[in-house]
Write an enzyme that holds these catalytic residues in place. Structure first.
Site, PDB file in Angstrom:
ATOM      1  CD  GLU A  72       5.244  14.113 -22.618  1.00  0.00           C
ATOM      2  OE1 GLU A  72       5.076  15.178 -21.310  1.00  0.00           O
ATOM      3  OE2 GLU A  72       4.247  13.654 -22.660  1.00  0.00           O
ATOM      4  CE1 TYR A  84     -10.211  -2.321   8.769  1.00  0.00           C
ATOM      5  CE2 TYR A  84     -11.599  -0.228   6.934  1.00  0.00           C
ATOM      6  CZ  TYR A  84     -10.398  -0.675   7.350  1.00  0.00           C
ATOM      7  OH  TYR A  84      -9.620  -1.047   6.786  1.00  0.00           O
ATOM      8  CB  THR A 135      -8.773  -4.864   6.123  1.00  0.00           C
ATOM      9  OG1 THR A 135      -8.235  -2.879   5.642  1.00  0.00           O
ATOM     10  CG2 THR A 135     -10.685  -4.398   5.473  1.00  0.00           C
ATOM     11  CB  SER A 195      -0.956  -2.607   4.892  1.00  0.00           C
ATOM     12  OG  SER A 195      -1.437  -1.774   3.631  1.00  0.00           O
ATOM     13  CE  LYS A 217      -7.312   0.176  -1.831  1.00  0.00           C
ATOM     14  NZ  LYS A 217      -6.896   0.129   0.389  1.00  0.00           N
TER      15      LYS A 217
END
Length: 328
Positions: free
Chosen positions: A284, A27, A14, A60, A166
């Site tokens: 757990e 885009y 981006t 990516s 992210k």
């Protein structure tokens, strides 16, 4: 004054995206060539000489082994080049955490390596790429950035590769750090580190492999059965990462199938689909009995990267795998 010469490796994403409309919602990632992007950045008067090398012009989501090979080779060469003082990699945000972590595991810490991206394309209103890149230059130019491993710079934050993830699909501050938050705050004018470098003059943790084994991420869900585990074994997976519920849990039948896979020599790491948190060993799930490995603070994406690197380096024993996930 020190002559700062920074290698800029472009992969697209981006930050090099072109929307064709300042207010549009779509885009094309990588639409702007690296040379054109650096020409625009020249107007900022950055205090460093930028040396461009284009690796790819892609989103990516399509980054993979060929690009990782090329990036690692270029970074390794720059580490050995006394004329280069730092490295910046422009990268899409979808897989930035994976590329950063792979390089962090397989490069020495002798020069700064900084990944940078953007959440808005270069021609969109409010584009964040130029500021992020100026911040990346500030970090890569700072001698205190050396000895910290690979770094990711987004939204005025500096994150360590092992921590970065992210956490939002479109927000400008989409990246978070866990278990540590940002290790520094940066603007084009100033950088404030929160702790001293902790990896001074370290060699690479692991050798960069000739290839990476097939490792899959298995997402746990309510009501699932063991057939997905059997399917992954059927396509030749050499390792698996469970994106489990809560602390890396899954239905009993799935855990049983994973235990059988581990017993057959296919290592299994338990991570979590939860946004953040530690997956502790034997809490757990009885990892000792089942032969599984707890991912600790690593989410599924980075757990997969680490497991691939470990297997490629011949590390398959569960205790050694666990030590690596513990950060040892």
């Amino acid at each position: 004054m020190i002559d700062l010469r920074i290698l800029v490796l472009g992969t697209g994403g981006t930050i090099a995206g072109a929307a064709g409309s300042a207010t549009g919602g779509t885009y094309r990632a990588g639409g702007l060539a690296l040379a054109a992007m650096l020409e625009q950045l020249a107007a900022l008067g950055l205090d460093a000489q930028l040396v461009p090398q284009e690796i790819a012009r892609i989103g990516s989501q399509d980054i993979g082994w060929p690009q990782w090979q090329a990036l690692h080779a270029a970074c390794a060469a720059a580490m050995d080049d006394p004329a280069i003082t730092g490295i910046i990699i422009t990268h899409g945000t979808d897989t930035a955490e994976e590329t950063a972590f792979l390089l962090d595991l397989t490069l020495p810490t002798t020069k700064p390596v900084v990944l940078v991206g953007a959440m808005r394309p270069a021609d969109a209103v409010g584009a964040d790429g130029m500021r992020n890149f100026a911040n990346a230059v500030k970090v890569a130019s700072d001698r205190q950035a050396t000895g910290r491993g690979v770094l990711l710079v987004m939204g005025d934050a500096v994150l360590a590769a092992r921590d970065a993830r992210k956490a939002a699909t479109s927000a400008i501050d989409a990246f978070r750090g866990f278990p540590r938050g940002p290790i520094a705050r940066v603007t084009p004018a100033r950088i404030d580190w929160f702790a001293p470098p902790h990896r001074q003059e370290e060699p690479a943790h692991y050798a960069f492999p000739d290839s990476l084994p097939r490792v899959a991420i298995l997402a746990a869900g309510a009501g699932m059965d063991e057939q997905p585990v059997e399917a992954l074994l059927g396509i030749g997976c050499k390792g698996m990462v469970l994106a489990g519920m809560g602390q890396g849990n899954a239905p009993a039948c799935v855990l049983g199938a994973l235990a059988r896979a581990a017993a057959a020599g296919v290592p299994v790491v338990r991570s979590t689909r939860v946004d953040e948190g530690i997956v502790d060993r034997n809490v757990e799930v009885d990892d000792d009995a089942l032969g599984l490995v707890a991912a600790r603070a690593l989410g599924p994406a980075k757990a997969r990267v680490l497991l691939m690197v470990l297997l490629a380096n011949g590390i398959t024993d569960a205790s050694r795998l666990q030590a690596a996930f513990d950060g040892g």
